[in-house]
Design a protein around this motif. Structure first.
Motif, short mmCIF file in Angstrom:
data_model
loop_
_atom_site.label_atom_id
_atom_site.label_comp_id
_atom_site.label_asym_id
_atom_site.label_seq_id
_atom_site.Cartn_x
_atom_site.Cartn_y
_atom_site.Cartn_z
N GLU A 48 -3.23 -8.82 -0.83
CA GLU A 48 -2.43 -7.73 -1.44
C GLU A 48 -1.26 -7.56 -0.16
O GLU A 48 -1.60 -7.20 0.89
CB GLU A 48 -3.19 -6.53 -1.68
CG GLU A 48 -2.36 -5.38 -2.62
CD GLU A 48 -3.21 -4.19 -2.87
OE1 GLU A 48 -2.83 -3.20 -2.62
OE2 GLU A 48 -4.45 -4.42 -3.28
N PHE A 49 0.04 -7.55 -0.81
CA PHE A 49 0.79 -7.37 0.19
C PHE A 49 1.00 -5.86 0.79
O PHE A 49 1.10 -5.82 2.26
CB PHE A 49 2.51 -7.26 -0.57
CG PHE A 49 3.41 -7.06 0.43
CD1 PHE A 49 3.94 -7.95 1.20
CD2 PHE A 49 4.15 -5.95 0.29
CE1 PHE A 49 5.32 -8.02 1.99
CE2 PHE A 49 5.37 -5.49 1.14
CZ PHE A 49 5.97 -6.54 2.05
N SER A 50 0.57 -4.98 0.23
CA SER A 50 0.64 -3.59 0.97
C SER A 50 -0.43 -3.54 1.84
O SER A 50 -0.37 -3.07 3.04
CB SER A 50 0.35 -2.47 -0.10
OG SER A 50 -0.61 -2.56 -0.56
N LYS A 51 -1.64 -4.20 1.88
CA LYS A 51 -2.64 -4.15 2.78
C LYS A 51 -2.50 -5.06 3.90
O LYS A 51 -2.65 -4.51 4.96
CB LYS A 51 -4.18 -4.57 2.24
CG LYS A 51 -4.55 -3.88 1.09
CD LYS A 51 -5.80 -4.24 0.76
CE LYS A 51 -6.62 -3.21 -0.55
NZ LYS A 51 -7.74 -3.53 -1.08
N LEU A 52 -1.77 -6.09 3.70
CA LEU A 52 -1.37 -7.04 4.75
C LEU A 52 -0.35 -6.54 5.76
O LEU A 52 -0.29 -6.63 6.67
CB LEU A 52 -0.95 -8.45 4.30
CG LEU A 52 -1.84 -9.20 3.61
CD1 LEU A 52 -1.45 -10.50 2.76
CD2 LEU A 52 -2.81 -9.92 4.56
N LYS A 53 0.64 -5.87 4.81
CA LYS A 53 1.88 -5.12 5.75
C LYS A 53 1.04 -4.16 6.65
O LYS A 53 1.45 -3.80 7.83
CB LYS A 53 2.71 -4.45 4.87
CG LYS A 53 3.83 -3.84 5.32
CD LYS A 53 4.71 -3.33 4.32
CE LYS A 53 6.09 -2.39 4.95
NZ LYS A 53 6.85 -1.87 3.73
#
Length: 73
Positions: A48-53
């Motif tokens: 998930e993009f937000s978690k990685l970010k």
């Protein structure tokens, strides 16, 4: 019939890393190397993009010299 309005912010962006072009796109978008992106996916156990970010932002803070001086004193 009731239609639900799903906002674009509610949709989760999923980072694809299997294909080299996709991996390079997401790595560039996150400001990291493709190897760092793969490591982050393993560490977070999510694509998930937000978690990685969030994870990568925290990693950048941890690696900053100011943070290291604070931790070491």
């Amino acid at each position: 019939m009731i239609y639900q309005n799903i906002s674009t912010t509610a949709r989760k962006e999923v980072v694809e890393i299997a294909d080299e072009q996709d991996r390079n796109y997401w790595a560039t978008r996150l400001g990291v190397s493709s190897e760092k992106l793969k490591s982050a996916v393993k560490a977070v156990q999510s694509m998930e993009f937000s978690k990685l970010k969030d994870y990568l932002s925290l990693e950048k803070i941890k690696s900053a010299s100011t943070y290291q001086r604070f931790v070491n004193h």
